[in-house]
Design an enzyme around this catalytic site. Sequence first.
Site: not given
Length: 391
Positions: A177, A205, A237
């Site tokens: 990250s 991610h 995300k």
Amino acid sequence: MPFDLEKDLQARRDNGLYRSRKTLEAPQGAEVVVDGKPYLAFCNNDYLGLANHPEVSAAMAQATSEYGTGGGASHLVIGHSRAHHQLEEELAEFTGRERVLLFSNGYMANLGVISALLGKEDAVFQDRLNHASLLDAGLLSGARFQRYLHNDVNNLESRLNRTEARRKLIVTDGVFSMDGDLAPLKELSELSLRHDAWLMVDDAHGFGALGKKGGGVAEYFGLDQDHLPVLVGTLGKAFGTAGAFVAGSEALIETLIQFARTYIYTTSMPPAVAEATRTSLRILQEENWRRERLDQLIDFFRKECKQMGLELMDSHSPIQPVIVGSADTAVAMSNALAEQGILVTAIRPPTVPKGTSRLRITFSAAHEQKHVEQLLDALERTVRPLQEEVA
Ligand SMILES: *Cc1c(COP(=O)(O)O)cnc(C)c1O
């Protein structure tokens, strides 16, 4: 005084580590308004630009009129709606896993999974740069806890050779990250099979952003359920909504339903969030251009930085950190960029190791080429001179 909070707060200030919040006064996107001022933002995790997509918002509004607002109860009582169930089925199909279980967020998914799978007789092996929620989960589980050197398969193997634990769980971020690099998942998967261990990947991610169809690191490395038995994805995300999920075997999901305390003892996410996520799942599968745009922006940015002599990390993900060293320098650079209307976050310890404070630049399909050009101009004007001063 046992609770001398001011002293600890002052120490944090003195070390340049004090954190404070900005107030966002617009939807998430490339151009935002923060504390009354317009900025160009390169700091959110909305990698595909879905956090403010009209169809996703409309799906949420529509579902609110059908389901109301709150989940109202935990999944095991009466909070498991048809919307949740359908999303789970669609995510199982998307990930090519037998089943999927939704959690309220990624932090809780990680806590729930690791503590449901492991106890005192077991061992957990974590990359030392893993996300805080994974590290906390390892501690909470009571298992023997070891951190191996970042992406170092040999270091991990020597630890696996020495363990006599009942269950062995290898845990890693898929895309790191704060660094943006990928875990060597093929090697980790082979290692886990050789040592009778399980591999768990937190792909917060990667999901949506990586892989041809957005299947994240599992798709990118071609790892099926047998090779990557515990797969965690988050929805806040690239999916642009909120929540998280765990994908794996029937037995894994049943185990979590029975034993994952962060699943059992909490209210289900609002059903409208699940409905909105079904729409973003459809869009992210259909609209390859979002990932293509992202790749183009990242390539362009990296090429231009190289020309400028600005050093980047070995990352081809939307996370492009510029390491600057001290916390003070990172904050000074971030402030200098803000003065030019560009928002980039300074990331400092304890989020990253001491001496590796950085600007964490993130890209989104919501950005356009001209936005990246503005960022590059600002970096040239502000960061390069400051970097030279430090060097
Ligand atoms: C953001 C993040 C989480 C937490 O997910 P939330 O849904 O925001 O709680 C977990 N793991 C990683 C690697 C993350 O980046």
